[in-house]
Scaffold this motif. Structure first.
Motif, PDB file in Angstrom:
ATOM      1  N   GLU A   1      92.542  26.972  13.879  1.00  0.00           N
ATOM      2  CA  GLU A   1      91.527  25.926  13.955  1.00  0.00           C
ATOM      3  C   GLU A   1      92.118  24.523  14.085  1.00  0.00           C
ATOM      4  OE1 GLU A   1      91.784  27.052   9.474  1.00  0.00           O
ATOM      5  OE2 GLU A   1      92.044  28.011  11.446  1.00  0.00           O
ATOM      6  N   HIS A   2      93.430  24.412  13.875  1.00  0.00           N
ATOM      7  CA  HIS A   2      94.095  23.108  13.973  1.00  0.00           C
ATOM      8  C   HIS A   2      94.799  22.905  15.314  1.00  0.00           C
ATOM      9  CE1 HIS A   2      94.476  22.966   9.294  1.00  0.00           C
ATOM     10  NE2 HIS A   2      93.273  22.626   9.717  1.00  0.00           N
ATOM     11  N   ARG A   3      94.656  23.856  16.222  1.00  0.00           N
ATOM     12  CA  ARG A   3      95.445  23.816  17.462  1.00  0.00           C
ATOM     13  C   ARG A   3      95.282  22.485  18.208  1.00  0.00           C
ATOM     14  NH1 ARG A   3      93.980  28.410  19.267  1.00  0.00           N
ATOM     15  NH2 ARG A   3      95.721  29.551  18.335  1.00  0.00           N
ATOM     16  N   LYS A   4      94.059  22.042  18.382  1.00  0.00           N
ATOM     17  CA  LYS A   4      93.812  20.791  19.111  1.00  0.00           C
ATOM     18  C   LYS A   4      94.177  19.575  18.269  1.00  0.00           C
ATOM     19  CE  LYS A   4      90.181  22.572  22.142  1.00  0.00           C
ATOM     20  NZ  LYS A   4      88.751  22.435  22.580  1.00  0.00           N
ATOM     21  N   ARG A   5      93.836  19.615  16.990  1.00  0.00           N
ATOM     22  CA  ARG A   5      94.113  18.473  16.109  1.00  0.00           C
ATOM     23  C   ARG A   5      95.609  18.197  15.987  1.00  0.00           C
ATOM     24  NH1 ARG A   5      90.301  20.835  11.914  1.00  0.00           N
ATOM     25  NH2 ARG A   5      88.255  19.994  12.434  1.00  0.00           N
TER      26      ARG A   5
END
Length: 240
Positions: A205-209
């Protein structure tokens, strides 16, 4: 946080390691300035040391007797890690045991942990158990992440689960100094460590962030001021 001192459980660490790739021994470490002292030893143990990255690092730096102690050890992964890095098989000795149920007649010249003590309620007890493993000329190095500054605010906003897995009291310099003064040790130092750095754990869930967090981290390095706001780590060093 529960009554047996643990803030995390095995399920937490199963999920944590599932998101990590472990294949390379680091060329640089944030605690490099301590290495000239530490490499005088001949035996090393890392508490919470799976998958053995730092044990392998110390082995490459000349300490041939290296051990990891963890209640989450997959030996197949450790042996594969050795193979990838051209280390002799079983270079990294493994003790698959709960640290709080562990006792050892063997003592170690270097007792090390990184990202470990802050996962427990009773900070002094955890440090005392590290100290108990020191040989007569043993040295202690404990690395703790600093979540009391900007990096902590990042965790609070985007990864509260990770933040809640940490005892923030264990990141207070004054508190750590008070604890360390209670032991009969020498050359004690407790200080912030490392150039400014921000991060999020490599969860899907943190890939883009993580991309913009990495950019923000590069920007923070333009302000190399050591202290609670921007320093990524705290280091505790002491010797017998």
């Amino acid at each position: 946080m529960n009554e047996n001192n643990n803030i995390t459980d095995k399920e937490f660490w199963d999920n944590y390691w599932r998101n990590y790739q472990y294949d390379k021994i680091p060329q640089k470490v944030v605690f490099e300035k301590f290495m000239p002292k530490l490499t005088r030893g001949i035996s090393f143990i890392e508490i919470g040391g799976f998958p053995g990255v730092y044990a392998a690092y110390f082995y490459q730096r000349g300490i041939r007797d290296v051990t990891i102690l963890d209640f989450h050890i997959n030996k197949e992964i450790v042996r594969n890690f050795e193979k990838i890095n051209d280390l002799p098989e079983s270079t990294i000795q493994c003790i698959d045991k709960d640290f709080f149920a562990f006792s050892s007649e063997k003592k170690y010249d270097v007792v090390f942990s990184s990202g470990f003590i802050e996962h427990f309620e009773d900070t002094r007890d955890v440090i005392a158990r590290h100290v108990d493993l020191l040989s007569e000329k043993g040295q202690l190095l404990i690395i703790i992440p600093n979540f009391l500054g900007l990096n902590g605010e990042l965790q609070r906003k985007y990864d509260r689960e990770n933040l809640d897995a940490h005892n923030l009291q264990s990141m207070k310099i004054s508190y750590l100094k008070e604890i360390m003064c209670s032991f009969n040790l020498y050359d004690v130092s407790v200080d912030y460590l490392g150039k400014p750095m921000l991060w999020l754990e490599p969860k899907p869930e943190h890939r883009k962030r993580r991309k913009w967090v990495k950019m923000l981290s590069y920007a923070a390095k333009l302000f190399p001021v050591k202290g609670k706001l921007l320093s990524p780590y705290i280091a505790i060093y002491a010797r017998k």
